[in-house]
Design an enzyme around this catalytic site. Structure first.
Site, PDB file in Angstrom:
ATOM      1  N   HIS A 202       0.869  -1.174   0.000  1.00  0.00           N
ATOM      2  CA  HIS A 202       0.000   0.000   0.000  1.00  0.00           C
ATOM      3  C   HIS A 202       0.912   1.234   0.000  1.00  0.00           C
ATOM      4  O   HIS A 202       1.663   1.458   0.955  1.00  0.00           O
ATOM      5  CB  HIS A 202      -0.864   0.030   1.261  1.00  0.00           C
ATOM      6  CG  HIS A 202      -2.017  -0.926   1.261  1.00  0.00           C
ATOM      7  ND1 HIS A 202      -1.853  -2.290   1.264  1.00  0.00           N
ATOM      8  CD2 HIS A 202      -3.355  -0.701   1.281  1.00  0.00           C
ATOM      9  CE1 HIS A 202      -3.046  -2.866   1.282  1.00  0.00           C
ATOM     10  NE2 HIS A 202      -3.982  -1.928   1.293  1.00  0.00           N
ATOM     11  N   GLU A 205      -1.101   6.306  -1.404  1.00  0.00           N
ATOM     12  CA  GLU A 205      -2.546   6.493  -1.210  1.00  0.00           C
ATOM     13  C   GLU A 205      -2.836   7.832  -0.541  1.00  0.00           C
ATOM     14  O   GLU A 205      -3.908   8.402  -0.718  1.00  0.00           O
ATOM     15  CB  GLU A 205      -3.114   5.352  -0.365  1.00  0.00           C
ATOM     16  CG  GLU A 205      -4.616   5.384  -0.207  1.00  0.00           C
ATOM     17  CD  GLU A 205      -5.150   4.248   0.649  1.00  0.00           C
ATOM     18  OE1 GLU A 205      -6.381   4.112   0.710  1.00  0.00           O
ATOM     19  OE2 GLU A 205      -4.355   3.502   1.250  1.00  0.00           O
ATOM     20  N   HIS A 226      -3.303   0.959  -4.451  1.00  0.00           N
ATOM     21  CA  HIS A 226      -3.880   2.301  -4.592  1.00  0.00           C
ATOM     22  C   HIS A 226      -2.994   3.194  -5.459  1.00  0.00           C
ATOM     23  O   HIS A 226      -3.355   3.522  -6.573  1.00  0.00           O
ATOM     24  CB  HIS A 226      -4.171   2.937  -3.229  1.00  0.00           C
ATOM     25  CG  HIS A 226      -5.099   2.128  -2.395  1.00  0.00           C
ATOM     26  ND1 HIS A 226      -6.420   1.936  -2.735  1.00  0.00           N
ATOM     27  CD2 HIS A 226      -4.894   1.428  -1.242  1.00  0.00           C
ATOM     28  CE1 HIS A 226      -6.991   1.157  -1.830  1.00  0.00           C
ATOM     29  NE2 HIS A 226      -6.099   0.830  -0.923  1.00  0.00           N
ATOM     30  N   ASP A 283     -11.096  -3.435  -2.846  1.00  0.00           N
ATOM     31  CA  ASP A 283     -10.574  -3.098  -1.521  1.00  0.00           C
ATOM     32  C   ASP A 283     -11.441  -3.679  -0.396  1.00  0.00           C
ATOM     33  O   ASP A 283     -11.092  -4.680   0.203  1.00  0.00           O
ATOM     34  CB  ASP A 283     -10.417  -1.582  -1.384  1.00  0.00           C
ATOM     35  CG  ASP A 283      -9.470  -1.175  -0.270  1.00  0.00           C
ATOM     36  OD1 ASP A 283      -8.697  -2.029   0.203  1.00  0.00           O
ATOM     37  OD2 ASP A 283      -9.483   0.010   0.119  1.00  0.00           O
TER      38      ASP A 283
END
Length: 326
Positions: A202, A205, A226, A283
């Site tokens: 991740h 983001e 993301h 998600d």
């Protein structure tokens, strides 16, 4: 494209969290059966879902105040995983990479991490065969001072079970403003080299494109979760194209977390313009009262790009950590 047309399309799901895929009514049933005390200021009727843009990431994560309290039994885990697969089949999803951090299941049930991992893998295997959906597990580690300890614990469990094929990758998630101990990155790269596990991080983001660079260079990321900040850096876009790194785009989630404001165009349009590889993902669809099909519709409303959409299933297969997806 309307929702019916989107649902009819064959799909792969490369970024979905197990707890965020379980239907809200199932979560409520498990919570009520176990008579779990409500956290202060938590309303079970309204706070298990996020359907409007959150005021902050902390606000968005409010449902996890409850989700981290279950499953409190082997039976509850099976109910939850069956619900997840029921929701996948309803969206015509042919293969899925489920994310879960496992350690909390061991703590809740007073069992070893190895046993908790086996519980999850056995259920994924059972329901993937029942619903005829190819599936694998990505082990999630949360950013923070305990990240290396948790990663070692998960990898130790993975090794003790004989390196099961059901584990296909590692994920680093959590607050991007928190920097894990430096050894975390080397542990990720070592696991990739030693076990052939895919790496997804991740990153980008919350607006910091440098986190994407770190995910690729330091952690050996194959995919970026993301990654909405990628279009802010031509240098990082060059790096992604050069190394063929895939961005896991979650259109609805990005609006709800505030990664993309409700007045700005989604960065996926610029990703297309700059030839950045990406896949569409959901998600936490059950928490959003949404689905991967609705993410497809949101993408089409943003871009009206039928060529990308027509090729999406092949793109998902290309970047999946699963072997031999069809």
């Amino acid at each position: 494209m309307d929702l019916y047309e989107a649902r009819m399309m064959d799909k792969g799901e490369l970024h979905v969290h197990l707890n965020g895929l379980v239907s809200t009514q199932v979560i409520r049933g498990v919570l009520e059966k176990n008579i779990i005390e409500m956290p202060e200021h938590f309303n079970i009727d309204t706070d298990l879902n996020v359907t409007h843009p959150a005021s902050s990431l902390v606000d968005y994560l409010k449902p996890w105040q409850f989700l981290r309290l279950i499953p409190a039994s082997r039976f509850d885990l099976s109910i939850m995983i069956e619900s997840a697969f029921s929701n996948l089949i309803a969206e015509n999803i042919k293969f899925v990479e489920l994310r879960n951090s496992i350690i909390y299941i061991a703590l809740l049930n007073n069992i070893s991490v190895s046993e908790a991992l086996k519980w999850v893998l056995d259920d994924i295997d059972f329901f993937s065969r029942k619903f005829k959906i190819q599936a694998g597990l990505i082990l999630t580690i949360t950013r923070g001072e305990y990240a290396p300890e948790h990663l070692r614990s998960l990898l130790g469990a993975y090794k003790s079970l004989g390196c099961p094929a059901g584990v296909i990758g590692l994920d680093l998630a959590g607050n991007e403003d928190i920097t894990p101990p430096p050894e975390t990155a080397s542990l990720f790269r070592s696991a990739k080299d030693k076990y052939g596990l895919g790496i997804t991080i991740h990153a980008g983001e919350t607006g910091n494109a440098d986190n994407i660079r770190s995910a690729i260079i330091s952690y050996g990321a194959d995919r970026i979760g993301h990654g909405t900040a990628v279009i802010r850096s031509p240098e990082i876009m060059d790096l992604i194209r050069e190394l063929d790194i895939c961005i896991e785009v979650c259109p609805i989630s990005n609006r709800l977390t505030g990664a993309v404001s409700d007045i700005d165009p989604h960065p996926v349009g610029e990703m297309i313009n700059h030839n950045i590889p990406f896949v569409i993902c959901s998600d936490n669809p059950a928490i959003h009262r949404s689905s991967l099909s609705e993410d497809y519709v949101a993408f089409m409303q943003e871009t009206k790009n039928f060529i990308v959409m027509d090729n999406m299933y092949e793109t998902q297969k290309r970047y999946s950590f699963l072997k031999g997806v069809k």
